[in-house]
Design a protein around this motif. Structure first.
Motif, short mmCIF file in Angstrom:
data_model
loop_
_atom_site.label_atom_id
_atom_site.label_comp_id
_atom_site.label_asym_id
_atom_site.label_seq_id
_atom_site.Cartn_x
_atom_site.Cartn_y
_atom_site.Cartn_z
N ASP A 23 70.61 5.32 49.38
CA ASP A 23 69.97 5.52 50.67
C ASP A 23 69.54 4.22 51.36
O ASP A 23 69.10 4.26 52.50
CB ASP A 23 68.72 6.41 50.50
CG ASP A 23 69.06 7.72 49.82
OD1 ASP A 23 70.09 8.32 50.17
OD2 ASP A 23 68.31 8.14 48.93
N GLY A 24 69.67 3.11 50.67
CA GLY A 24 69.17 1.85 51.20
C GLY A 24 69.76 1.46 52.54
O GLY A 24 69.06 0.97 53.42
N ALA A 25 71.06 1.68 52.72
CA ALA A 25 71.70 1.30 53.98
C ALA A 25 71.16 2.11 55.16
O ALA A 25 71.13 1.62 56.29
CB ALA A 25 73.21 1.47 53.87
N ALA A 26 70.71 3.34 54.89
CA ALA A 26 70.18 4.19 55.96
C ALA A 26 68.66 4.14 56.04
O ALA A 26 68.05 4.81 56.87
CB ALA A 26 70.63 5.63 55.74
N SER A 27 68.05 3.32 55.21
CA SER A 27 66.60 3.21 55.18
C SER A 27 66.08 2.73 56.53
O SER A 27 66.71 1.87 57.16
CB SER A 27 66.17 2.22 54.08
OG SER A 27 64.80 1.95 54.16
N PRO A 28 64.93 3.24 56.99
CA PRO A 28 64.38 2.75 58.25
C PRO A 28 63.98 1.28 58.19
O PRO A 28 63.86 0.63 59.21
CB PRO A 28 63.17 3.64 58.50
CG PRO A 28 62.93 4.40 57.26
CD PRO A 28 64.15 4.31 56.41
N LEU A 29 63.79 0.76 56.98
CA LEU A 29 63.50 -0.65 56.78
C LEU A 29 64.59 -1.25 55.92
O LEU A 29 64.98 -0.67 54.91
CB LEU A 29 62.15 -0.84 56.08
CG LEU A 29 60.92 -0.34 56.83
CD1 LEU A 29 59.70 -0.41 55.94
CD2 LEU A 29 60.71 -1.12 58.10
N PRO A 30 65.11 -2.43 56.28
CA PRO A 30 66.14 -3.05 55.45
C PRO A 30 65.63 -3.30 54.03
O PRO A 30 64.51 -3.75 53.82
CB PRO A 30 66.43 -4.37 56.16
CG PRO A 30 65.96 -4.15 57.56
CD PRO A 30 64.81 -3.20 57.47
#
Length: 194
Positions: A23-30
């Motif tokens: 989910d990291g790529a779609a996280s609201p924060l990098p």
């Protein structure tokens, strides 16, 4: 806040890895980095001999199917275990299957004598990180189990490496802080997350 790092231990380590890789790529924060200790990175039955799941018997296939069905929230049958045809069912809980070239730098620690998180499952994570050229550090605790308590020097090395990661990867974040970021506060640091 304009970026994040994520961390966890045991089950939280598994969740941290999953969030960072899946989910990291779609996280609201990098996502800048992931730190974890003893979180199960993979759920392939042949790696879970500590629970008798790698014996290749009908009973071990049934045991693996039962455990992994509960963990994955999907039906996995003993026949699927025997045929190694359950990859899609465990994908949602196996962080190693989500590693890509865009995965964040990873710091991981595992105890060789862990009787809770299967130590052999770690090899799958390391292979995935290497295959996708993800920066990582792996600290193996040769005298420890799940609590990582018997290798104090290595625990200190893990903490030092975590500080090194924070310095390295948060410095990148500070240099790229947006123009509107409050100058008196700078970029967030690890203490901002508590």
């Amino acid at each position: 806040m304009d970026w994040m790092s994520i961390s966890g231990g045991p089950a939280g380590g598994c969740l941290a890895l999953l969030y960072a890789y899946r989910d990291g790529a779609a996280s609201p924060l990098p996502m800048r980095a992931v730190f974890e200790m003893v979180g199960p990175p993979s759920f392939c039955h042949e790696d879970w001999g500590i629970y008798g799941l790698a014996e290749g018997t009908q009973d071990s296939h049934a045991a693996a199917a039962g455990l992994f069905s509960v963990m994955a929230g999907q039906e996995i049958t003993p026949g699927m275990i025997a045929a190694n045809s359950y990859t899609e069912q465990i994908r949602g809980i196996s962080a190693d299957m989500w590693v890509t070239e865009q995965s964040p730098p990873t710091l991981a620690a595992y105890g060789v004598h862990d009787r809770i998180c299967s130590f052999p499952s770690v090899a799958r994570l390391i292979r995935a990180l290497e295959q996708h050229h993800v920066p990582y550090d792996y600290i193996e605790f040769p005298h420890s189990g799940h609590g990582l308590r018997n290798d104090g020097r290595l625990y200190e090395a893990y903490m030092d490496k975590m500080e090194e990661y924070l310095d390295k990867y948060t410095q990148q974040a500070q240099k790229s802080a947006p123009a509107g970021f409050p100058p008196d506060r700078g970029a967030p640091n690890i203490l901002d997350l508590y």
